[in-house]
Design a protein around this motif. Structure first.
Motif, PDB file in Angstrom:
ATOM      1  N   ASP A   1     -70.563  69.217 -21.594  1.00  0.00           N
ATOM      2  CA  ASP A   1     -70.332  69.436 -23.018  1.00  0.00           C
ATOM      3  C   ASP A   1     -71.626  69.273 -23.799  1.00  0.00           C
ATOM      4  O   ASP A   1     -72.463  68.430 -23.485  1.00  0.00           O
ATOM      5  N   ILE A   2     -71.780  70.097 -24.814  1.00  0.00           N
ATOM      6  CA  ILE A   2     -72.895  69.970 -25.747  1.00  0.00           C
ATOM      7  C   ILE A   2     -72.265  69.961 -27.140  1.00  0.00           C
ATOM      8  O   ILE A   2     -71.412  70.789 -27.452  1.00  0.00           O
ATOM      9  N   THR A   3     -72.642  69.007 -27.930  1.00  0.00           N
ATOM     10  CA  THR A   3     -72.025  68.846 -29.244  1.00  0.00           C
ATOM     11  C   THR A   3     -72.799  69.601 -30.319  1.00  0.00           C
ATOM     12  O   THR A   3     -73.940  70.019 -30.099  1.00  0.00           O
ATOM     13  N   ILE A   4     -72.188  69.713 -31.489  1.00  0.00           N
ATOM     14  CA  ILE A   4     -72.872  70.327 -32.635  1.00  0.00           C
ATOM     15  C   ILE A   4     -74.122  69.528 -32.969  1.00  0.00           C
ATOM     16  O   ILE A   4     -75.183  70.109 -33.232  1.00  0.00           O
ATOM     17  N   ALA A   5     -74.030  68.212 -32.923  1.00  0.00           N
ATOM     18  CA  ALA A   5     -75.202  67.369 -33.194  1.00  0.00           C
ATOM     19  C   ALA A   5     -76.302  67.641 -32.174  1.00  0.00           C
ATOM     20  O   ALA A   5     -77.490  67.667 -32.525  1.00  0.00           O
ATOM     21  N   ASP A   6     -75.919  67.857 -30.910  1.00  0.00           N
ATOM     22  CA  ASP A   6     -76.908  68.179 -29.880  1.00  0.00           C
ATOM     23  C   ASP A   6     -77.625  69.485 -30.212  1.00  0.00           C
ATOM     24  O   ASP A   6     -78.846  69.588 -30.099  1.00  0.00           O
TER      25      ASP A   6
ATOM     26  N   ARG B   1     -77.976  70.925 -33.156  1.00  0.00           N
ATOM     27  CA  ARG B   1     -78.830  70.749 -34.339  1.00  0.00           C
ATOM     28  C   ARG B   1     -80.130  70.016 -34.009  1.00  0.00           C
ATOM     29  O   ARG B   1     -81.134  70.186 -34.693  1.00  0.00           O
TER      30      ARG B   1
ATOM     31  N   LYS C   1     -74.805  76.364 -22.255  1.00  0.00           N
ATOM     32  CA  LYS C   1     -73.853  75.255 -22.393  1.00  0.00           C
ATOM     33  C   LYS C   1     -73.194  75.264 -23.768  1.00  0.00           C
ATOM     34  O   LYS C   1     -72.021  74.933 -23.909  1.00  0.00           O
ATOM     35  N   ALA C   2     -73.964  75.651 -24.795  1.00  0.00           N
ATOM     36  CA  ALA C   2     -73.418  75.705 -26.153  1.00  0.00           C
ATOM     37  C   ALA C   2     -72.299  76.743 -26.263  1.00  0.00           C
ATOM     38  O   ALA C   2     -71.428  76.634 -27.119  1.00  0.00           O
TER      39      ALA C   2
END
Length: 76
Positions: A6-11, A13, A26-27
């Protein structure tokens, strides 16, 4: 079969100006094999450029395609 981490929105940014195809993939929920296949075919969801012997994804375009630029502007 490998799992996509998983890659988060924060990641996303926090990414540098360009990233490798695997990170960008991954995004989008793509594994590395699919990400490279799409890049080679010119079908990756955002801008990919050849750099030396590899592929780089422009992070600004990654954010744009994911709709994160719009969210950042709306929050301002």
């Amino acid at each position: 079969m490998s799992q996509v981490a998983d890659i988060t929105i924060a990641d996303v940014r926090a990414l540098p100006p360009t990233v490798d195809v695997v990170t960008a993939g991954k995004a989008f929920g793509l594994g590395s094999t699919t990400a490279y296949r799409l890049a080679r075919a010119g079908e990756f969801p955002c801008k990919v450029v050849r750099a030396g012997g590899g592929w780089r994804v422009v992070t600004a375009d990654l954010r744009r395609v994911l709709g994160l630029d719009d969210q950042e502007r709306a929050a301002s």
